[in-house]
Design a protein around this motif. Structure first.
Motif, PDB file in Angstrom:
ATOM      1  N   PRO A   5       0.523  -1.089   0.071  1.00 31.37           N
ATOM      2  CA  PRO A   5       0.121   0.351   0.033  1.00 31.37           C
ATOM      3  C   PRO A   5       0.583   1.329   0.147  1.00 31.37           C
ATOM      4  O   PRO A   5       0.680   1.663   0.684  1.00 31.37           O
ATOM      5  N   LEU A  36      -7.658  -2.518  11.500  1.00 28.39           N
ATOM      6  CA  LEU A  36      -7.615  -3.611   9.853  1.00 28.39           C
ATOM      7  C   LEU A  36      -6.675  -4.838  11.256  1.00 28.39           C
ATOM      8  O   LEU A  36      -5.825  -4.050  12.008  1.00 28.39           O
ATOM      9  N   CYS A  63      -4.120  -7.676  11.086  1.00 28.41           N
ATOM     10  CA  CYS A  63      -3.344  -7.827  10.476  1.00 28.41           C
ATOM     11  C   CYS A  63      -2.980  -9.197  10.847  1.00 28.41           C
ATOM     12  O   CYS A  63      -2.827  -9.309  12.434  1.00 28.41           O
ATOM     13  N   PRO A 117      -5.088   2.002   8.866  1.00 24.84           N
ATOM     14  CA  PRO A 117      -5.008   1.675   7.743  1.00 24.84           C
ATOM     15  C   PRO A 117      -3.277   2.552   7.071  1.00 24.84           C
ATOM     16  O   PRO A 117      -2.942   2.464   6.879  1.00 24.84           O
ATOM     17  N   LEU A 134      -1.310  -5.285   1.901  1.00 24.28           N
ATOM     18  CA  LEU A 134      -2.993  -4.991   2.005  1.00 24.28           C
ATOM     19  C   LEU A 134      -3.254  -5.816   0.940  1.00 24.28           C
ATOM     20  O   LEU A 134      -2.831  -5.665   0.058  1.00 24.28           O
ATOM     21  N   LYS A 179      -7.139  -6.318  -0.068  1.00 26.52           N
ATOM     22  CA  LYS A 179      -7.962  -5.930  -0.344  1.00 26.52           C
ATOM     23  C   LYS A 179      -9.153  -6.814  -0.627  1.00 26.52           C
ATOM     24  O   LYS A 179      -8.912  -8.420  -1.142  1.00 26.52           O
ATOM     25  N   CYS A 228      -2.204  -7.576   5.991  1.00 27.46           N
ATOM     26  CA  CYS A 228      -2.999  -6.937   6.529  1.00 27.46           C
ATOM     27  C   CYS A 228      -4.469  -6.836   6.193  1.00 27.46           C
ATOM     28  O   CYS A 228      -4.332  -6.764   4.412  1.00 27.46           O
ATOM     29  N   GLU A 283      -8.225  -4.844   4.005  1.00 30.00           N
ATOM     30  CA  GLU A 283      -9.166  -4.400   4.228  1.00 30.00           C
ATOM     31  C   GLU A 283     -10.100  -4.321   4.793  1.00 30.00           C
ATOM     32  O   GLU A 283     -10.362  -3.390   5.957  1.00 30.00           O
ATOM     33  N   LYS A 284     -10.940  -5.774   4.911  1.00 30.38           N
ATOM     34  CA  LYS A 284     -11.571  -6.239   5.192  1.00 30.38           C
ATOM     35  C   LYS A 284     -12.289  -7.581   6.109  1.00 30.38           C
ATOM     36  O   LYS A 284     -11.410  -7.988   4.979  1.00 30.38           O
TER      37      LYS A 284
END
Ligand SMILES: *[C@@H]1O[C@H](CO)[C@@H](O)[C@H](O)[C@H]1NC(C)=O
Ligand SMILES: *[C@@H]1O[C@H](CO)[C@@H](O)[C@H](O)[C@H]1NC(C)=O
Ligand SMILES: *[C@@H]1O[C@H](CO)[C@@H](O)[C@H](O)[C@H]1NC(C)=O
Ligand SMILES: *[C@@H]1O[C@H](CO)[C@@H](O)[C@H](O)[C@H]1NC(C)=O
Ligand SMILES: *[C@@H]1O[C@H](CO)[C@@H](O)[C@H](O)[C@H]1NC(C)=O
Length: 368
Positions: free
Chosen positions: A17, A144, A146, A165, A174, A176, A259, A261-262
């Motif tokens: 990212p 988030l 991780c 984030p 990251l 997605k 990590c 995103e969701k």
């Protein structure tokens, strides 16, 4: 089919990212440029003007000097500000603390409450509803999830952390989209245990506009697993109308954080769900499986009772199968409209099984 699927399943390593930094960098650049430009203009002013000796221009000169020093000090303060922001940002990144995924302190209560998997976190707990954790969320304060490490023998070697984030741990990747993380106390190969590990995800999906995960991460006691049983996989592919991408972390070092995103985490199977909610999930799964296999709802003749004996092989099979079949057949004969079927789940394909459950007529086609 498995081969072609597994090649798709291999996760492609997503981009780092880098973009997180770019707004700050561009603001800094802008501020620096404007400051340099103004400084340059002021620097060149005194030489262009008449010498400071002449009386009328001396007040102009003074105010110019004042402006100059004000601008210099503003520039310095701005520089200080961005330096401090950078240093804070770096401190935030360093302060992300990873804890073991499997917390041995709770080995005696591995499935209770916060369990030994991600033991510092609590699930949402609404009566009768699925228990889960979601990141980012209000309870994670927008942070988030991780994770680091991919040990498949000892979950205590894998770890997790929360991070904002804007300040992900150093060298983090990251991922997605939506990630489903399942920790099962049993396993994802067994039909029954695997299914009960999947039920909460389907329940979550019903409540979340049918969101479809980009990837699944499977754990057993915090140890990474790279597959689920083929029956379960078929069922989930039917339910989610697409291939199930199980994250393998190929190409990631043990020290490289990932990590999400969701992310949605489940560690209680159906625990806490009301019977009604569980039935709703099973209804959806059934419906999706029939659609997937193109099996209709015909043949529901009134007064008929269909009884199907599904036989297993191996350690848990009946020792004398024919005797079991004989006893059930006898009992079935005593009831009007009863029809008995015997099938070996091992030698039926997934869709044949769906047919067996849905229609007695089709079963005969399969068994004869
Ligand atoms: C910049 O910060 C340092 C301490 O970090 C301080 O000593 C200095 O006075 C500051 N300069 C300005 C212009 O604010
Ligand atoms: C999260 O907090 C915000 C502000 O406090 C609130 O508006 C929002 O509804 C909360 N979201 C959830 C899912 O609770
Ligand atoms: C991040 O990656 C670089 C290059 O791959 C490596 O030199 C460095 O040690 C890593 N930093 C951390 C904190 O892992
Ligand atoms: C199963 O039970 C029947 C009836 O009791 C018996 O005749 C048969 O030999 C048994 N078969 C096996 C494999 O034990
Ligand atoms: C199904 O499997 C069982 C046990 O493995 C075997 O005895 C039986 O013959 C098989 N049936 C068919 C139709 O292949």
């Amino acid at each position: 089919m498995t081969n072609s699927l597994s090649s798709e399943v291999l996760a492609r390593k997503p981009q780092r990212p880098l973009s997180l930094y770019s707004p700050k960098i561009s603001i800094c650049l802008l501020v620096t440029c404007v400051t340099l430009f103004v400084l340059f203009q002021i620097q060149s002013l005194p030489t262009a003007l008449s010498p400071p000796a002449s009386a009328p221009s001396s007040s102009t000169w003074n105010s110019l000097q004042k402006w100059k020093s004000m601008i210099i000090s503003t520039a310095l303060t701005l520089k200080n500000c961005t330096d401090q922001l950078d240093s804070l940002d770096s401190k935030l990144r360093e302060s992300v603390t990873f804890l073991p995924l499997k917390d041995l302190r709770y080995a005696h209560a591995a499935q209770e409450g916060h369990t030994w998997f991600m033991s510092s976190m609590y699930d949402t707990n609404k009566k009768g509803e699925v228990q889960y954790q979601q990141f980012p969320s209000n309870s994670s304060k927008g942070r988030l999830l991780c994770i680091k490490g991919h040990d498949s023998h000892d979950g205590a070697w894998n770890s997790y952390a929360l991070a904002w984030p804007e300040a992900l741990p150093r060298n983090a990747t990251l991922m997605k989209g939506l990630t489903f993380i399942s920790n099962s106390h049993y396993n994802h190969d067994n039909l029954w245990h695997g299914l009960s590990a999947m039920v909460p995800f389907v329940a979550w999906r019903i409540k979340n506009e049918c969101a479809t995960p980009s990837r699944w991460i499977l754990y057993h006691w915090g140890e990474l697993r790279y597959k689920m049983g083929s029956w379960l996989k078929n069922l989930m592919e039917a339910t989610y109308s697409g291939t199930i991408n199980i994250q393998s972390f190929e190409g990631f070092g043990d020290d490289e954080p990932v990590c999400f995103e969701k992310a949605v985490v489940m560690r209680h199977d159906e625990g806490g769900m009301s019977g009604e909610n569980i039935m709703q999930v099973y209804d959806l799964i059934r419906c999706k499986a029939r659609l997937y296999c193109n099996v209709g709802w015909e043949d529901n003749i009134k007064g008929r009772i269909g009884m199907t004996l599904f036989m297993r092989t191996g350690a848990r099979s009946f020792r004398n199968e024919s005797e079991v079949v004989r006893i059930f057949t006898e009992e079935c004969r005593k009831v009007e409209g009863c029809q008995i079927m015997v099938a070996h789940s091992d030698n039926l394909t997934f869709c044949e099984q769906v047919s067996v459950y849905s229609s007695l007529k089709q079963l005969k086609k399969i068994l004869i």
